[in-house]
Design a protein around this motif. Structure first.
Motif, PDB file in Angstrom:
ATOM      1  N   GLN A  65       0.802  -1.188  -0.104  1.00 27.17           N
ATOM      2  CA  GLN A  65      -0.109  -0.019  -0.077  1.00 27.17           C
ATOM      3  C   GLN A  65       0.795   1.273  -0.031  1.00 27.17           C
ATOM      4  OE1 GLN A  65      -2.959  -0.075   3.384  1.00 27.17           O
ATOM      5  NE2 GLN A  65      -3.994  -1.564   2.407  1.00 27.17           N
ATOM      6  N   ARG A  66       2.018   1.197   0.691  1.00 30.70           N
ATOM      7  CA  ARG A  66       2.710   2.384   0.762  1.00 30.70           C
ATOM      8  C   ARG A  66       3.415   2.655  -0.628  1.00 30.70           C
ATOM      9  NH1 ARG A  66       7.712   3.442   5.348  1.00 30.70           N
ATOM     10  NH2 ARG A  66       8.304   5.456   4.461  1.00 30.70           N
ATOM     11  N   SER A  67       3.974   1.626  -1.364  1.00 29.20           N
ATOM     12  CA  SER A  67       4.390   1.958  -2.675  1.00 29.20           C
ATOM     13  C   SER A  67       3.525   2.485  -3.372  1.00 29.20           C
ATOM     14  CB  SER A  67       5.304   0.641  -3.094  1.00 29.20           C
ATOM     15  OG  SER A  67       4.263  -0.348  -3.464  1.00 29.20           O
ATOM     16  N   ALA A  68       2.262   1.916  -3.488  1.00 29.34           N
ATOM     17  CA  ALA A  68       1.014   2.438  -4.411  1.00 29.34           C
ATOM     18  C   ALA A  68       0.683   3.802  -4.201  1.00 29.34           C
ATOM     19  CB  ALA A  68       0.000   1.625  -4.321  1.00 29.34           C
ATOM     20  N   TYR A  69       0.815   4.294  -3.143  1.00 29.04           N
ATOM     21  CA  TYR A  69       0.359   5.330  -2.147  1.00 29.04           C
ATOM     22  C   TYR A  69       1.693   6.496  -2.574  1.00 29.04           C
ATOM     23  CZ  TYR A  69      -0.416   9.385   0.937  1.00 29.04           C
ATOM     24  OH  TYR A  69      -0.913  10.629   1.499  1.00 29.04           O
ATOM     25  N   ASP A  70       3.042   5.934  -2.375  1.00 27.42           N
ATOM     26  CA  ASP A  70       3.978   6.847  -2.800  1.00 27.42           C
ATOM     27  C   ASP A  70       3.859   7.163  -4.580  1.00 27.42           C
ATOM     28  OD1 ASP A  70       4.878   7.154  -0.436  1.00 27.42           O
ATOM     29  OD2 ASP A  70       6.582   5.428  -0.618  1.00 27.42           O
ATOM     30  N   GLU A  71       3.753   6.159  -5.324  1.00 28.85           N
ATOM     31  CA  GLU A  71       3.367   6.449  -6.858  1.00 28.85           C
ATOM     32  C   GLU A  71       2.200   7.383  -6.850  1.00 28.85           C
ATOM     33  OE1 GLU A  71       2.847   2.874  -8.825  1.00 28.85           O
ATOM     34  OE2 GLU A  71       4.801   2.308  -8.123  1.00 28.85           O
ATOM     35  N   TRP A  72       1.099   7.131  -6.203  1.00 28.96           N
ATOM     36  CA  TRP A  72       0.123   8.187  -6.549  1.00 28.96           C
ATOM     37  C   TRP A  72       0.551   9.822  -6.087  1.00 28.96           C
ATOM     38  CZ3 TRP A  72      -2.705  11.125  -2.920  1.00 28.96           C
ATOM     39  CH2 TRP A  72      -3.746  11.933  -3.281  1.00 28.96           C
ATOM     40  N   LEU A  73       1.131   9.753  -4.870  1.00 25.01           N
ATOM     41  CA  LEU A  73       1.624  11.056  -4.203  1.00 25.01           C
ATOM     42  C   LEU A  73       2.536  11.809  -5.241  1.00 25.01           C
ATOM     43  CD1 LEU A  73       0.963  12.509  -1.660  1.00 25.01           C
ATOM     44  CD2 LEU A  73       3.081  11.614  -0.710  1.00 25.01           C
ATOM     45  N   ALA A  74       3.468  10.940  -6.014  1.00 28.53           N
ATOM     46  CA  ALA A  74       4.333  11.650  -6.938  1.00 28.53           C
ATOM     47  C   ALA A  74       3.474  12.268  -8.004  1.00 28.53           C
ATOM     48  CB  ALA A  74       5.367  10.520  -7.401  1.00 28.53           C
ATOM     49  N   SER A  75       2.792  11.309  -8.538  1.00 24.53           N
ATOM     50  CA  SER A  75       2.123  11.907  -9.725  1.00 24.53           C
ATOM     51  C   SER A  75       1.212  13.134  -9.437  1.00 24.53           C
ATOM     52  CB  SER A  75       1.075  10.843 -10.302  1.00 24.53           C
ATOM     53  OG  SER A  75       0.013  10.363  -9.335  1.00 24.53           O
ATOM     54  N   GLU A  76       0.602  13.008  -8.082  1.00 28.50           N
ATOM     55  CA  GLU A  76      -0.279  14.540  -7.698  1.00 28.50           C
ATOM     56  C   GLU A  76       0.721  15.571  -7.649  1.00 28.50           C
ATOM     57  OE1 GLU A  76      -3.611  14.930  -7.400  1.00 28.50           O
ATOM     58  OE2 GLU A  76      -3.469  13.197  -8.546  1.00 28.50           O
ATOM     59  N   ASP A  77       2.025  15.412  -7.150  1.00 27.62           N
ATOM     60  CA  ASP A  77       3.002  16.385  -6.990  1.00 27.62           C
ATOM     61  C   ASP A  77       3.418  17.014  -8.277  1.00 27.62           C
ATOM     62  OD1 ASP A  77       3.091  16.693  -4.147  1.00 27.62           O
ATOM     63  OD2 ASP A  77       4.623  15.372  -3.969  1.00 27.62           O
ATOM     64  N   ALA A  78       3.552  15.943  -9.216  1.00 25.23           N
ATOM     65  CA  ALA A  78       3.994  16.379 -10.608  1.00 25.23           C
ATOM     66  C   ALA A  78       2.877  17.277 -11.134  1.00 25.23           C
ATOM     67  CB  ALA A  78       4.174  14.924 -11.338  1.00 25.23           C
ATOM     68  N   ARG A  79       1.667  16.972 -10.997  1.00 22.38           N
ATOM     69  CA  ARG A  79       0.396  17.692 -11.573  1.00 22.38           C
ATOM     70  C   ARG A  79       0.170  18.884 -10.955  1.00 22.38           C
ATOM     71  NH1 ARG A  79      -4.769  18.334 -10.276  1.00 22.38           N
ATOM     72  NH2 ARG A  79      -4.528  16.959  -8.541  1.00 22.38           N
ATOM     73  N   LEU A  80       0.517  18.997  -9.593  1.00 23.76           N
ATOM     74  CA  LEU A  80       0.420  20.451  -9.083  1.00 23.76           C
ATOM     75  C   LEU A  80       1.805  21.096  -9.480  1.00 23.76           C
ATOM     76  CD1 LEU A  80      -0.691  19.599  -5.335  1.00 23.76           C
ATOM     77  CD2 LEU A  80      -1.844  20.658  -7.324  1.00 23.76           C
ATOM     78  N   ALA A  81       2.860  20.470  -9.673  1.00 18.97           N
ATOM     79  CA  ALA A  81       4.031  21.468 -10.132  1.00 18.97           C
ATOM     80  C   ALA A  81       3.659  21.867 -11.474  1.00 18.97           C
ATOM     81  CB  ALA A  81       5.301  20.622  -9.932  1.00 18.97           C
ATOM     82  N   GLY A  82       3.026  21.098 -12.328  1.00 23.56           N
ATOM     83  CA  GLY A  82       2.730  21.757 -13.709  1.00 23.56           C
ATOM     84  C   GLY A  82       1.724  22.866 -13.744  1.00 23.56           C
ATOM     85  N   ARG A  83       0.953  22.991 -12.690  1.00 23.85           N
ATOM     86  CA  ARG A  83      -0.120  24.259 -12.762  1.00 23.85           C
ATOM     87  C   ARG A  83       0.910  25.509 -12.315  1.00 23.85           C
ATOM     88  NH1 ARG A  83      -4.618  22.446  -8.577  1.00 23.85           N
ATOM     89  NH2 ARG A  83      -6.229  22.335 -10.109  1.00 23.85           N
ATOM     90  N   GLY A  84       1.968  25.297 -11.690  1.00 24.38           N
ATOM     91  CA  GLY A  84       2.538  26.500 -11.284  1.00 24.38           C
ATOM     92  C   GLY A  84       1.870  27.302 -10.329  1.00 24.38           C
ATOM     93  N   ALA A  85       1.916  28.552 -10.476  1.00 28.86           N
ATOM     94  CA  ALA A  85       1.491  29.489  -9.305  1.00 28.86           C
ATOM     95  C   ALA A  85      -0.030  29.546  -9.119  1.00 28.86           C
ATOM     96  CB  ALA A  85       1.901  31.065  -9.464  1.00 28.86           C
ATOM     97  N   ASP A  86      -0.612  28.961 -10.352  1.00 29.60           N
ATOM     98  CA  ASP A  86      -2.254  28.954 -10.298  1.00 29.60           C
ATOM     99  C   ASP A  86      -2.841  27.850  -9.147  1.00 29.60           C
ATOM    100  OD1 ASP A  86      -2.120  30.969 -11.962  1.00 29.60           O
ATOM    101  OD2 ASP A  86      -2.250  29.700 -13.845  1.00 29.60           O
TER     102      ASP A  86
END
Length: 164
Positions: A65-86
């Motif tokens: 569960q932790r490895s699946a959660y870490d993957e999901w968390l990394a993808s969400e962080d990348a998605r938020l980083a792509g949005r930038g300041a918005d």
């Protein structure tokens, strides 16, 4: 500028994202002792906090569960980083609900004092007859009928009191 970041199970347990299983277990035990509902009887928030701590530990203690959660968390962080300041990220209020309560009470007090000051210092309105009275004309007194002698005679004057 700091990058927006999601609140994660790691944040709930107050450990780093790369923490070991022993570090997660130690953090869970420390928080479970601190926020256990038996220590905070009568507070429903303690049960909610403990439920969040239990859920975070359940996910982070299981390696799959932790490895699946870490993957999901990394993808969400990348998605938020792509949005930038918005990016819109929840940041908890520094002052809590108490500050809002103080603000609302102070606003109400200021409005009340302002109304009282204006009502006190403003000139009183001129006396105006109510509209219902202004529209009703004065009625003329009834004239006695021609053959009516009883109403035509004036009322007798009151007699003076007898002295003893």
């Amino acid at each position: 500028m700091t990058r927006p970041r999601l609140h994660s199970h790691y944040d709930t347990l107050r450990v780093e994202r790369g923490a070991s299983a022993d570090g997660v277990r130690t953090a869970y035990r420390r928080l479970a002792q601190k926020f256990h509902p038996d220590k905070h009887q009568g507070r429903s928030a303690a049960a909610l906090v403990m439920a969040q701590i239990n859920q975070a530990y359940e996910v982070l203690s299981d390696p799959a569960q932790r490895s699946a959660y870490d993957e999901w968390l990394a993808s969400e962080d990348a998605r938020l980083a792509g949005r930038g300041a918005d990016a819109v990220v929840f940041t908890p209020d520094r002052f809590g609900w108490g500050a809002w309560l103080v603000w609302a009470t102070a606003s109400l007090a200021v409005l009340t004092v302002g109304y009282v000051v204006i009502a006190t210092w403003a000139p009183a309105p001129a006396a105006v007859r109510p509209a219902a009275q202004a529209q009703v004309p004065q009625r003329a007194q009834a004239q006695p009928a021609a053959g009516d002698t009883a109403s035509a005679q004036p009322a007798p004057a009151p007699r003076p009191a007898k002295s003893l």
